[in-house]
Design a protein around this motif. Structure first.
Motif, PDB file in Angstrom:
ATOM      1  N   VAL A   9      10.390   6.649   4.160  1.00  0.00           N
ATOM      2  CA  VAL A   9       9.349   5.891   4.853  1.00  0.00           C
ATOM      3  C   VAL A   9       8.801   4.818   3.911  1.00  0.00           C
ATOM      4  CG1 VAL A   9       7.209   6.001   6.172  1.00  0.00           C
ATOM      5  CG2 VAL A   9       8.724   8.003   6.102  1.00  0.00           C
ATOM      6  N   LEU A  10       8.842   3.579   4.378  1.00  0.00           N
ATOM      7  CA  LEU A  10       8.295   2.456   3.618  1.00  0.00           C
ATOM      8  C   LEU A  10       7.095   1.876   4.351  1.00  0.00           C
ATOM      9  CD1 LEU A  10      11.627   0.751   2.560  1.00  0.00           C
ATOM     10  CD2 LEU A  10      10.130   2.198   1.169  1.00  0.00           C
ATOM     11  N   ASP A  11       5.998   1.733   3.637  1.00  0.00           N
ATOM     12  CA  ASP A  11       4.752   1.158   4.147  1.00  0.00           C
ATOM     13  C   ASP A  11       4.860  -0.358   3.981  1.00  0.00           C
ATOM     14  OD1 ASP A  11       2.156   0.100   4.314  1.00  0.00           O
ATOM     15  OD2 ASP A  11       1.244   1.776   3.237  1.00  0.00           O
ATOM     16  N   ALA A  13       2.980  -2.667   5.286  1.00  0.00           N
ATOM     17  CA  ALA A  13       1.674  -3.333   5.201  1.00  0.00           C
ATOM     18  C   ALA A  13       1.210  -3.449   3.757  1.00  0.00           C
ATOM     19  CB  ALA A  13       0.632  -2.586   6.023  1.00  0.00           C
ATOM     20  N   ASN A  14       1.530  -2.443   2.956  1.00  0.00           N
ATOM     21  CA  ASN A  14       1.080  -2.414   1.563  1.00  0.00           C
ATOM     22  C   ASN A  14       2.214  -2.642   0.570  1.00  0.00           C
ATOM     23  OD1 ASN A  14      -1.837  -1.673   1.884  1.00  0.00           O
ATOM     24  ND2 ASN A  14      -0.903   0.018   3.010  1.00  0.00           N
ATOM     25  N   GLY A  15       3.435  -2.799   1.089  1.00  0.00           N
ATOM     26  CA  GLY A  15       4.575  -3.087   0.226  1.00  0.00           C
ATOM     27  C   GLY A  15       4.922  -1.967  -0.735  1.00  0.00           C
ATOM     28  N   CYS A  16       4.924  -0.722  -0.219  1.00  0.00           N
ATOM     29  CA  CYS A  16       5.188   0.419  -1.096  1.00  0.00           C
ATOM     30  C   CYS A  16       5.792   1.571  -0.300  1.00  0.00           C
ATOM     31  CB  CYS A  16       3.890   0.869  -1.767  1.00  0.00           C
ATOM     32  SG  CYS A  16       2.625   1.436  -0.608  1.00  0.00           S
ATOM     33  N   PRO A  17       6.338   2.559  -0.995  1.00  0.00           N
ATOM     34  CA  PRO A  17       6.764   3.774  -0.296  1.00  0.00           C
ATOM     35  C   PRO A  17       5.541   4.458   0.323  1.00  0.00           C
ATOM     36  CG  PRO A  17       7.700   3.696  -2.501  1.00  0.00           C
ATOM     37  CD  PRO A  17       6.678   2.602  -2.420  1.00  0.00           C
ATOM     38  N   ALA A  18       5.738   5.105   1.452  1.00  0.00           N
ATOM     39  CA  ALA A  18       4.638   5.792   2.142  1.00  0.00           C
ATOM     40  C   ALA A  18       4.509   7.216   1.604  1.00  0.00           C
ATOM     41  CB  ALA A  18       4.871   5.782   3.646  1.00  0.00           C
ATOM     42  N   ALA A  19       3.909   7.347   0.455  1.00  0.00           N
ATOM     43  CA  ALA A  19       3.704   8.657  -0.174  1.00  0.00           C
ATOM     44  C   ALA A  19       2.593   9.412   0.548  1.00  0.00           C
ATOM     45  CB  ALA A  19       3.344   8.475  -1.649  1.00  0.00           C
ATOM     46  N   GLY A  20       2.830  10.687   0.815  1.00  0.00           N
ATOM     47  CA  GLY A  20       1.807  11.526   1.425  1.00  0.00           C
ATOM     48  C   GLY A  20       1.809  11.531   2.939  1.00  0.00           C
ATOM     49  N   MET A  21       2.839  10.997   3.585  1.00  0.00           N
ATOM     50  CA  MET A  21       2.905  11.014   5.047  1.00  0.00           C
ATOM     51  C   MET A  21       3.533  12.327   5.510  1.00  0.00           C
ATOM     52  SD  MET A  21       4.677   8.482   7.872  1.00  0.00           S
ATOM     53  CE  MET A  21       3.643   7.080   7.463  1.00  0.00           C
ATOM     54  N   LEU A  64      12.136  13.201  14.974  1.00  0.00           N
ATOM     55  CA  LEU A  64      11.286  13.133  13.795  1.00  0.00           C
ATOM     56  C   LEU A  64       9.951  12.565  14.262  1.00  0.00           C
ATOM     57  CD1 LEU A  64      13.721  11.792  11.074  1.00  0.00           C
ATOM     58  CD2 LEU A  64      12.538  14.001  11.069  1.00  0.00           C
ATOM     59  N   LEU A  65       8.868  13.212  13.902  1.00  0.00           N
ATOM     60  CA  LEU A  65       7.532  12.779  14.274  1.00  0.00           C
ATOM     61  C   LEU A  65       6.803  12.386  12.994  1.00  0.00           C
ATOM     62  CD1 LEU A  65       5.749  12.491  16.781  1.00  0.00           C
ATOM     63  CD2 LEU A  65       4.990  14.839  16.408  1.00  0.00           C
ATOM     64  N   PHE A  66       6.585  11.095  12.826  1.00  0.00           N
ATOM     65  CA  PHE A  66       5.954  10.540  11.629  1.00  0.00           C
ATOM     66  C   PHE A  66       4.456  10.366  11.895  1.00  0.00           C
ATOM     67  CE2 PHE A  66      10.357   9.246  11.549  1.00  0.00           C
ATOM     68  CZ  PHE A  66      10.730   9.363  10.227  1.00  0.00           C
ATOM     69  N   MET A  67       3.607  10.979  11.095  1.00  0.00           N
ATOM     70  CA  MET A  67       2.152  10.934  11.289  1.00  0.00           C
ATOM     71  C   MET A  67       1.572   9.695  10.600  1.00  0.00           C
ATOM     72  SD  MET A  67       2.060  13.455  13.165  1.00  0.00           S
ATOM     73  CE  MET A  67       2.847  15.009  13.518  1.00  0.00           C
ATOM     74  N   ALA A  68       1.802   8.549  11.219  1.00  0.00           N
ATOM     75  CA  ALA A  68       1.376   7.266  10.651  1.00  0.00           C
ATOM     76  C   ALA A  68      -0.132   7.063  10.735  1.00  0.00           C
ATOM     77  CB  ALA A  68       2.096   6.118  11.349  1.00  0.00           C
ATOM     78  N   LEU A 105      12.167   4.838   8.167  1.00  0.00           N
ATOM     79  CA  LEU A 105      11.102   4.246   8.978  1.00  0.00           C
ATOM     80  C   LEU A 105      10.408   3.174   8.143  1.00  0.00           C
ATOM     81  CD1 LEU A 105       9.377   4.410  11.627  1.00  0.00           C
ATOM     82  CD2 LEU A 105       7.805   5.855  10.319  1.00  0.00           C
ATOM     83  N   LEU A 106      10.333   1.976   8.688  1.00  0.00           N
ATOM     84  CA  LEU A 106       9.548   0.883   8.115  1.00  0.00           C
ATOM     85  C   LEU A 106       8.314   0.785   8.997  1.00  0.00           C
ATOM     86  CD1 LEU A 106      12.471  -1.664   7.718  1.00  0.00           C
ATOM     87  CD2 LEU A 106      11.649  -0.009   6.049  1.00  0.00           C
ATOM     88  N   VAL A 107       7.116   0.925   8.414  1.00  0.00           N
ATOM     89  CA  VAL A 107       5.931   1.084   9.248  1.00  0.00           C
ATOM     90  C   VAL A 107       4.716   0.355   8.686  1.00  0.00           C
ATOM     91  CG1 VAL A 107       5.260   3.270   8.140  1.00  0.00           C
ATOM     92  CG2 VAL A 107       4.579   2.837  10.512  1.00  0.00           C
ATOM     93  N   SER A 108       3.906  -0.167   9.593  1.00  0.00           N
ATOM     94  CA  SER A 108       2.585  -0.717   9.293  1.00  0.00           C
ATOM     95  C   SER A 108       1.643  -0.140  10.357  1.00  0.00           C
ATOM     96  CB  SER A 108       2.606  -2.251   9.362  1.00  0.00           C
ATOM     97  OG  SER A 108       2.490  -2.700  10.693  1.00  0.00           O
ATOM     98  N   PRO A 109       0.353  -0.412  10.279  1.00  0.00           N
ATOM     99  CA  PRO A 109      -0.544   0.086  11.327  1.00  0.00           C
ATOM    100  C   PRO A 109      -0.260  -0.537  12.695  1.00  0.00           C
ATOM    101  CG  PRO A 109      -1.795  -0.484   9.373  1.00  0.00           C
ATOM    102  CD  PRO A 109      -0.404  -1.003   9.162  1.00  0.00           C
TER     103      PRO A 109
END
Length: 118
Positions: A9-11, A13-21, A64-68, A105-109
């Motif tokens: 998962v890549l965040d 919006a913040n240009g980083c891996p989505a750690a803690g999702m 897969l259910l990603f808790m964004a 998953l590439l994700v932003s809000p």
């Protein structure tokens, strides 16, 4: 060759891996959906191991259910309530038990995209 299922998962919006999702894996069957496992992404935005591998792989439909929503709520208090994106489901099929299925998953809000990776 042993098959496996992985994700990343890549965040965007913040240009980083989505750690803690939190990510849930579900097995979808005609009359019921069964939760297989729950994971939290590490500092690289990945799970510490495969979600499925060799002996746990089975032909079928999965989700897969990603808790964004909760992930982005921890990042900022500037998002609306309720969030535009909350739990993001990605449904896919496993047909080849010897293949590597990678579902990034590439994700932003405000948006997300996915593809079958390698």
């Amino acid at each position: 060759m042993e098959g496996k299922l992985t994700t990343h998962v890549l965040d965007t919006a913040n240009g980083c891996p989505a750690a803690g999702m939190t990510i849930e894996l579900w097995k979808l069957e005609a009359q019921k959906h069964e939760k297989v496992s729950s994971h939290i992404t590490n500092e690289d935005g990945r799970t510490d191991g495969p979600l499925l591998q060799a002996d746990t792989m089975a032909v079928g439909s999965y989700e897969l259910l990603f808790m964004a929503g909760p992930y982005f709520a921890q990042k900022t208090d500037l998002l609306p309530s309720p969030p535009f994106l909350d739990a993001i489901p990605i449904r896919f099929g496993i047909a080849d038990l010897t293949a590597h299925y990678h579902v990034p998953l590439l994700v932003s809000p405000w948006s997300y995209s996915t593809y079958r990776g390698s």
